[in-house]
Design a protein around this motif. Structure first.
Motif, mmCIF file in Angstrom:
data_model
loop_
_atom_site.group_PDB
_atom_site.id
_atom_site.type_symbol
_atom_site.label_atom_id
_atom_site.label_comp_id
_atom_site.label_asym_id
_atom_site.label_seq_id
_atom_site.Cartn_x
_atom_site.Cartn_y
_atom_site.Cartn_z
ATOM 1 N N GLN A 1 0.820 -1.215 0.000
ATOM 2 C CA GLN A 1 0.000 0.000 0.000
ATOM 3 C C GLN A 1 0.856 1.269 0.000
ATOM 4 O OE1 GLN A 1 -3.416 0.031 -0.228
ATOM 5 N NE2 GLN A 1 -3.214 -2.188 -0.457
ATOM 6 N N THR A 2 1.936 1.252 0.784
ATOM 7 C CA THR A 2 2.729 2.474 0.970
ATOM 8 C C THR A 2 3.846 2.637 -0.060
ATOM 9 O OG1 THR A 2 4.060 1.310 2.615
ATOM 10 C CG2 THR A 2 2.242 2.657 3.444
ATOM 11 N N VAL A 3 4.308 1.510 -0.641
ATOM 12 C CA VAL A 3 5.349 1.557 -1.679
ATOM 13 C C VAL A 3 4.854 0.741 -2.878
ATOM 14 C CG1 VAL A 3 7.784 1.131 -2.244
ATOM 15 C CG2 VAL A 3 7.146 1.725 0.106
ATOM 16 N N PRO A 4 4.033 1.353 -3.743
ATOM 17 C CA PRO A 4 3.458 0.612 -4.880
ATOM 18 C C PRO A 4 4.494 -0.070 -5.781
ATOM 19 C CG PRO A 4 2.361 2.732 -4.609
ATOM 20 C CD PRO A 4 3.521 2.724 -3.666
ATOM 21 N N LYS A 5 5.733 0.434 -5.803
ATOM 22 C CA LYS A 5 6.779 -0.208 -6.624
ATOM 23 C C LYS A 5 7.036 -1.652 -6.186
ATOM 24 C CE LYS A 5 9.294 4.040 -7.697
ATOM 25 N NZ LYS A 5 10.451 4.853 -7.289
ATOM 26 N N MET A 6 6.606 -2.006 -4.968
ATOM 27 C CA MET A 6 6.793 -3.380 -4.489
ATOM 28 C C MET A 6 6.050 -4.380 -5.365
ATOM 29 S SD MET A 6 9.003 -3.969 -2.228
ATOM 30 C CE MET A 6 8.604 -5.666 -1.834
ATOM 31 N N HIS A 7 4.969 -3.943 -6.010
ATOM 32 C CA HIS A 7 4.250 -4.837 -6.931
ATOM 33 C C HIS A 7 5.163 -5.236 -8.096
ATOM 34 C CE1 HIS A 7 0.245 -4.563 -5.123
ATOM 35 N NE2 HIS A 7 0.514 -3.291 -4.886
ATOM 36 N N ILE A 8 5.914 -4.267 -8.623
ATOM 37 C CA ILE A 8 6.840 -4.539 -9.726
ATOM 38 C C ILE A 8 7.984 -5.419 -9.233
ATOM 39 C CG2 ILE A 8 8.510 -3.485 -11.327
ATOM 40 C CD1 ILE A 8 6.679 -0.943 -11.205
ATOM 41 N N ILE A 9 8.536 -5.060 -8.065
ATOM 42 C CA ILE A 9 9.672 -5.799 -7.506
ATOM 43 C C ILE A 9 9.305 -7.261 -7.271
ATOM 44 C CG2 ILE A 9 11.107 -6.032 -5.424
ATOM 45 C CD1 ILE A 9 11.093 -2.874 -5.361
ATOM 46 N N THR A 10 8.158 -7.498 -6.619
ATOM 47 C CA THR A 10 7.786 -8.882 -6.304
ATOM 48 C C THR A 10 7.428 -9.662 -7.573
ATOM 49 O OG1 THR A 10 5.534 -8.164 -5.748
ATOM 50 C CG2 THR A 10 7.071 -8.484 -3.922
ATOM 51 N N ARG A 11 6.876 -8.977 -8.575
ATOM 52 C CA ARG A 11 6.586 -9.670 -9.842
ATOM 53 C C ARG A 11 7.884 -10.130 -10.491
ATOM 54 N NH1 ARG A 11 6.982 -8.017 -14.907
ATOM 55 N NH2 ARG A 11 6.951 -5.810 -14.411
ATOM 56 N N LYS A 12 8.892 -9.261 -10.500
ATOM 57 C CA LYS A 12 10.177 -9.621 -11.117
ATOM 58 C C LYS A 12 10.879 -10.736 -10.343
ATOM 59 C CE LYS A 12 11.049 -5.301 -13.564
ATOM 60 N NZ LYS A 12 11.921 -4.117 -13.704
ATOM 61 N N ILE A 13 10.781 -10.705 -9.018
ATOM 62 C CA ILE A 13 11.359 -11.779 -8.207
ATOM 63 C C ILE A 13 10.623 -13.092 -8.483
ATOM 64 C CG2 ILE A 13 11.636 -12.642 -5.836
ATOM 65 C CD1 ILE A 13 12.159 -9.651 -5.045
ATOM 66 N N ALA A 14 9.279 -13.023 -8.569
ATOM 67 C CA ALA A 14 8.476 -14.223 -8.858
ATOM 68 C C ALA A 14 8.815 -14.789 -10.235
ATOM 69 C CB ALA A 14 6.986 -13.896 -8.764
ATOM 70 N N GLU A 15 9.050 -13.914 -11.204
ATOM 71 C CA GLU A 15 9.425 -14.370 -12.554
ATOM 72 C C GLU A 15 10.750 -15.125 -12.516
ATOM 73 O OE1 GLU A 15 7.257 -10.775 -15.111
ATOM 74 O OE2 GLU A 15 9.413 -10.695 -14.731
#
Length: 197
Positions: free
Chosen positions: A118-132
């Motif tokens: 919620q507070t750092v929306p860039k975490m969505h991108i970061i976790t997607r790249k880690i999951a990939e």
């Protein structure tokens, strides 16, 4: 405390550049923890409530079947680790997560992780790249089990993780490669003899 986050932010900045305000929020949500060798962080039948970033040390994800331990993955420095299916679903899992060495970890719990989204929306991108990346690693491991001989699997492991051969008991590496400790010992002996020629 800042030194605890050096490798953490070096990794995250390669995935999505973070500003100082975002880094400050992360520092409040992740906490540093020293965990001794052979500590079980999560066990089968329990829900994994924490995600770890490894500053120093090794973690092992494994299963137990018929009294044997089957190693599924070895997490090394500067990787995120958890019993992911249990952590993401917040349901009891079937895996064990254990420290193979004394570890220095950055730790965040599930509730704090949701706050971070919620507070750092860039975490969505970061976790997607880690999951990939995790998906690619899982595919490579599966492909190796289907296509490679035990000797080829060992050779690939040795090539990419040579230091781990001196850090991890060989029966754990054998389990990870899907071979018996006796077979791995023979493979190692053959390879040493070939290298001497």
């Amino acid at each position: 405390m800042t030194s605890d986050f050096i490798h953490f932010f070096q990794l995250l900045d390669t995935l999505s550049e973070l500003n100082e305000a975002e880094k400050k929020i992360m520092k409040t949500l992740f906490s540093f923890r020293y965990v001794p060798k052979k500590t079980i962080l999560t066990q089968a039948g329990e829900t994994a409530h924490e995600l770890y970033f490894i500053n120093k040390g090794l973690l092992r994800l494994y299963y137990r079947k018929d009294g044997e331990e089957i190693t599924a993955y070895i997490f090394r420095e500067h990787l995120f680790a958890s019993s992911y299916d249990s952590f993401l679903k917040q349901e009891p899992g079937i895996q064990y997560l254990e420290t193979l060495e004394d570890c220095q970890l950055l730790v965040i719990n599930y509730r704090q992780m949701q706050e971070l989204y919620q507070t750092v929306p860039k975490m969505h991108i970061i976790t997607r790249k880690i999951a990939e990346q995790r998906f690619i690693n899982a595919q490579q491991i599966l492909s190796s089990f289907l296509l490679d001989s035990p000797e080829e699997r060992y050779a690939k492991f040795e090539q990419s993780n040579k230091d781990l051969l001196h850090r991890i008991p060989h029966h754990i590496i054998a389990s990870y490669l899907g071979i018996t400790p006796v077979s791995m010992s023979r493979i190692r002996k053959r390879r040493i003899e070939q290298q001497r020629k």
